[in-house]
Design a protein around this motif. Structure first.
Motif, PDB file in Angstrom:
ATOM      1  N   ALA A 102      37.522  46.546  31.189  1.00  0.00           N
ATOM      2  CA  ALA A 102      38.067  47.464  32.197  1.00  0.00           C
ATOM      3  C   ALA A 102      37.823  46.924  33.611  1.00  0.00           C
ATOM      4  O   ALA A 102      38.709  46.972  34.473  1.00  0.00           O
ATOM      5  CB  ALA A 102      37.449  48.852  32.038  1.00  0.00           C
ATOM      6  N   ALA A 103      36.620  46.380  33.837  1.00  0.00           N
ATOM      7  CA  ALA A 103      36.306  45.837  35.163  1.00  0.00           C
ATOM      8  C   ALA A 103      37.230  44.665  35.494  1.00  0.00           C
ATOM      9  O   ALA A 103      37.751  44.565  36.607  1.00  0.00           O
ATOM     10  CB  ALA A 103      34.851  45.374  35.207  1.00  0.00           C
ATOM     11  N   PHE A 104      37.447  43.783  34.509  1.00  0.00           N
ATOM     12  CA  PHE A 104      38.296  42.622  34.776  1.00  0.00           C
ATOM     13  C   PHE A 104      39.755  43.038  34.968  1.00  0.00           C
ATOM     14  O   PHE A 104      40.497  42.378  35.691  1.00  0.00           O
ATOM     15  CB  PHE A 104      38.146  41.583  33.663  1.00  0.00           C
ATOM     16  CG  PHE A 104      36.837  40.845  33.724  1.00  0.00           C
ATOM     17  CD1 PHE A 104      36.226  40.603  34.942  1.00  0.00           C
ATOM     18  CD2 PHE A 104      36.216  40.386  32.576  1.00  0.00           C
ATOM     19  CE1 PHE A 104      35.020  39.922  35.026  1.00  0.00           C
ATOM     20  CE2 PHE A 104      35.003  39.701  32.638  1.00  0.00           C
ATOM     21  CZ  PHE A 104      34.405  39.473  33.869  1.00  0.00           C
ATOM     22  N   ILE A 105      40.162  44.134  34.332  1.00  0.00           N
ATOM     23  CA  ILE A 105      41.522  44.638  34.566  1.00  0.00           C
ATOM     24  C   ILE A 105      41.663  45.085  36.024  1.00  0.00           C
ATOM     25  O   ILE A 105      42.636  44.741  36.701  1.00  0.00           O
ATOM     26  CB  ILE A 105      41.856  45.797  33.590  1.00  0.00           C
ATOM     27  CG1 ILE A 105      42.093  45.220  32.176  1.00  0.00           C
ATOM     28  CG2 ILE A 105      43.074  46.590  34.057  1.00  0.00           C
ATOM     29  CD1 ILE A 105      42.231  46.259  31.085  1.00  0.00           C
ATOM     30  N   ALA A 106      40.669  45.831  36.523  1.00  0.00           N
ATOM     31  CA  ALA A 106      40.713  46.280  37.921  1.00  0.00           C
ATOM     32  C   ALA A 106      40.704  45.081  38.869  1.00  0.00           C
ATOM     33  O   ALA A 106      41.404  45.062  39.883  1.00  0.00           O
ATOM     34  CB  ALA A 106      39.531  47.201  38.213  1.00  0.00           C
ATOM     35  N   ILE A 107      39.918  44.045  38.523  1.00  0.00           N
ATOM     36  CA  ILE A 107      39.826  42.876  39.400  1.00  0.00           C
ATOM     37  C   ILE A 107      41.122  42.058  39.335  1.00  0.00           C
ATOM     38  O   ILE A 107      41.588  41.542  40.353  1.00  0.00           O
ATOM     39  CB  ILE A 107      38.574  42.051  39.048  1.00  0.00           C
ATOM     40  CG1 ILE A 107      37.321  42.822  39.511  1.00  0.00           C
ATOM     41  CG2 ILE A 107      38.607  40.683  39.708  1.00  0.00           C
ATOM     42  CD1 ILE A 107      36.040  42.344  38.907  1.00  0.00           C
ATOM     43  N   ALA A 108      41.729  41.971  38.151  1.00  0.00           N
ATOM     44  CA  ALA A 108      43.019  41.272  38.042  1.00  0.00           C
ATOM     45  C   ALA A 108      44.051  41.947  38.940  1.00  0.00           C
ATOM     46  O   ALA A 108      44.839  41.267  39.610  1.00  0.00           O
ATOM     47  CB  ALA A 108      43.501  41.260  36.588  1.00  0.00           C
ATOM     48  N   ARG A 109      44.023  43.275  38.959  1.00  0.00           N
ATOM     49  CA  ARG A 109      44.948  44.010  39.832  1.00  0.00           C
ATOM     50  C   ARG A 109      44.778  43.570  41.283  1.00  0.00           C
ATOM     51  O   ARG A 109      45.747  43.379  42.003  1.00  0.00           O
ATOM     52  CB  ARG A 109      44.707  45.521  39.699  1.00  0.00           C
ATOM     53  CG  ARG A 109      45.383  46.381  40.755  1.00  0.00           C
ATOM     54  CD  ARG A 109      46.897  46.358  40.601  1.00  0.00           C
ATOM     55  NE  ARG A 109      47.590  46.864  41.797  1.00  0.00           N
ATOM     56  CZ  ARG A 109      47.940  46.112  42.830  1.00  0.00           C
ATOM     57  NH1 ARG A 109      47.646  44.826  42.877  1.00  0.00           N
ATOM     58  NH2 ARG A 109      48.600  46.640  43.849  1.00  0.00           N
ATOM     59  N   SER A 110      43.535  43.411  41.720  1.00  0.00           N
ATOM     60  CA  SER A 110      43.324  43.041  43.119  1.00  0.00           C
ATOM     61  C   SER A 110      43.599  41.555  43.374  1.00  0.00           C
ATOM     62  O   SER A 110      43.756  41.141  44.505  1.00  0.00           O
ATOM     63  CB  SER A 110      41.910  43.423  43.570  1.00  0.00           C
ATOM     64  OG  SER A 110      40.966  42.703  42.834  1.00  0.00           O
ATOM     65  N   LEU A 111      43.654  40.738  42.307  1.00  0.00           N
ATOM     66  CA  LEU A 111      43.952  39.313  42.492  1.00  0.00           C
ATOM     67  C   LEU A 111      45.442  39.011  42.462  1.00  0.00           C
ATOM     68  O   LEU A 111      45.864  37.892  42.719  1.00  0.00           O
ATOM     69  CB  LEU A 111      43.246  38.471  41.412  1.00  0.00           C
ATOM     70  CG  LEU A 111      41.732  38.382  41.493  1.00  0.00           C
ATOM     71  CD1 LEU A 111      41.213  37.460  40.408  1.00  0.00           C
ATOM     72  CD2 LEU A 111      41.289  37.880  42.852  1.00  0.00           C
ATOM     73  N   TRP A 112      46.261  39.982  42.083  1.00  0.00           N
ATOM     74  CA  TRP A 112      47.717  39.807  42.004  1.00  0.00           C
ATOM     75  C   TRP A 112      48.269  39.413  43.376  1.00  0.00           C
ATOM     76  O   TRP A 112      48.086  40.128  44.344  1.00  0.00           O
ATOM     77  CB  TRP A 112      48.335  41.125  41.528  1.00  0.00           C
ATOM     78  CG  TRP A 112      49.823  41.200  41.574  1.00  0.00           C
ATOM     79  CD1 TRP A 112      50.569  41.882  42.493  1.00  0.00           C
ATOM     80  CD2 TRP A 112      50.752  40.611  40.657  1.00  0.00           C
ATOM     81  NE1 TRP A 112      51.902  41.749  42.202  1.00  0.00           N
ATOM     82  CE2 TRP A 112      52.052  40.973  41.088  1.00  0.00           C
ATOM     83  CE3 TRP A 112      50.625  39.818  39.517  1.00  0.00           C
ATOM     84  CZ2 TRP A 112      53.205  40.571  40.420  1.00  0.00           C
ATOM     85  CZ3 TRP A 112      51.768  39.411  38.852  1.00  0.00           C
ATOM     86  CH2 TRP A 112      53.041  39.784  39.294  1.00  0.00           C
ATOM     87  N   ARG A 113      48.911  38.238  43.427  1.00  0.00           N
ATOM     88  CA  ARG A 113      49.392  37.740  44.720  1.00  0.00           C
ATOM     89  C   ARG A 113      50.880  37.984  44.910  1.00  0.00           C
ATOM     90  O   ARG A 113      51.492  37.461  45.830  1.00  0.00           O
ATOM     91  CB  ARG A 113      49.104  36.244  44.844  1.00  0.00           C
ATOM     92  CG  ARG A 113      47.624  35.894  44.798  1.00  0.00           C
ATOM     93  CD  ARG A 113      47.423  34.393  44.809  1.00  0.00           C
ATOM     94  NE  ARG A 113      48.049  33.771  43.634  1.00  0.00           N
ATOM     95  CZ  ARG A 113      48.196  32.466  43.479  1.00  0.00           C
ATOM     96  NH1 ARG A 113      47.778  31.639  44.412  1.00  0.00           N
ATOM     97  NH2 ARG A 113      48.762  31.979  42.385  1.00  0.00           N
TER      98      ARG A 113
END
Lengths: 230, 97
Positions: free
Chosen positions: A174-185
């Motif tokens: 779940a944490a990595f999903i939230a972080i992937a969202r913020s890494l979306w360029r």
């Protein structure tokens, strides 16, 4: 050089903001301590290992191999195979460590794990500072909780609820999903990310490769697509 | 040295070597063109690979909870909220589904 000075407020932010992930790490630490005690490791050995290896999944696999009687070399190789992803992790943020004194380079590299690396990237995306002290602050928080929880696991060594029973194994997903969202360029990430997911699915279902190699090959396939496209 | 200490010291030294080599590799790759795009895409691709691995290797509960977490992440952009709802979702799916 200003960069070399300790940025205490950045380090403190890193230390505090990693708390939700540190709770998950703590439960894994208890579970690892329990396993290590069953394998005959003392608190001293577990504490030393946690401080100087500082890679949870590799420690778990190495101790499990040791307990299975596979021998020291096999245990080390199994742990290292899991740690190969750390090569990509430190490569991806190598600029954070450049032009720093040797002790800061060694400290920062040693304290880099999946969790604080991902948190630092998310912070950089939000326009935070260079990230070094944020990374170190998060790493120290993780080291502290890892040390306390693994040694506690050895000492208590009785019935600790398994992380999975509480749903805590999903905490990192779940944490990595939230972080992937913020890494979306933006749209340029779509094709590389789809490529990553496809390779993971194909790799797992083919059954030809271990999970570690699936992970590394999938990430490299995605970055190659991103590199080729202009 | 006992077998245990051999593993601890060997794993510690070689794990640091991996971390160091990654940094050295990142420093040596060109900062323009293919390798620049490759390196700047690496964090996102690695995170997506981790997420895909964790969810695909699991059971249907992991896939459904992963989908719920993606929706929460898209709506809230909040790490604690995504974690909290994701954990509750996986726990509920495993307990009641």
């Amino acid at each position: 050089m200003v960069l070399e000075k300790l940025d205490f407020s950045e380090a403190r932010k890193g230390f505090i903001e990693i708390t939700p992930l540190a709770v998950g790490v703590g439960f894994y630490g208890l579970a690892f301590g329990l396993l290590a005690a069953q394998a005959g490791l003392s608190s001293l050995e577990v504490g030393f290992m946690g401080t100087f290896v500082f890679a949870g999944s590799a420690q778990i696999v190495a101790v499990e191999r040791l307990m299975a009687g596979a021998g020291a070399a096999a245990a080390i190789i199994a742990g290292l195979a899991l740690n190969l992803r750390l090569l990509l992790i430190t490569a991806s943020v190598s600029n954070v460590f450049s032009q720093r004194p040797l002790w800061q380079l060694v400290l920062g590299l040693h304290l880099t794990t999946d969790e604080n690396w991902a948190m630092m990237l998310a912070r950089q995306k939000r326009g935070g500072a260079s990230g070094y002290w944020y990374l170190v602050g998060g790493g120290l928080a993780l080291l502290l909780i890892w040390l306390v929880s693994t040694v506690a696991g050895v000492v208590v060594a009785t019935s600790i609820p398994s992380p999975k029973a509480l749903g805590l194994d999903f905490a990192f997903t779940a944490a990595f999903i939230a972080i992937a969202r913020s890494l979306w360029r933006g749209p340029k990430d779509l094709l590389p990310w789809l490529c990553v997911v496809s390779v993971v699915v194909l790799g797992l279902y083919s059954g030809a490769l271990s999970e570690t190699w699936v992970l590394i090959i999938a990430a490299l396939a995605g970055t190659t697509v991103a590199g080729v496209r202009r | 040295m006992s077998e245990t200490w051999l593993v601890i010291v060997g794993l510690a030294g070689l794990t640091f070597l991996i971390r160091f080599c990654g940094w050295a590799l990142g420093q040596r790759l060109p900062q323009t063109g293919f390798w620049a795009r490759f390196l700047s895409a690496l964090p996102g691709c690695l995170i997506v690979a981790l997420v895909a691995l964790f969810t695909v290797k699991g059971e249907s509960a992991e896939l459904i909870a992963g989908g719920i977490a993606v929706i929460v992440a898209l709506l809230t952009r909040s790490l604690p909220a995504t974690m909290a709802i994701g954990i509750v979702a996986i726990w509920a799916l495993r307990t009641y589904a």
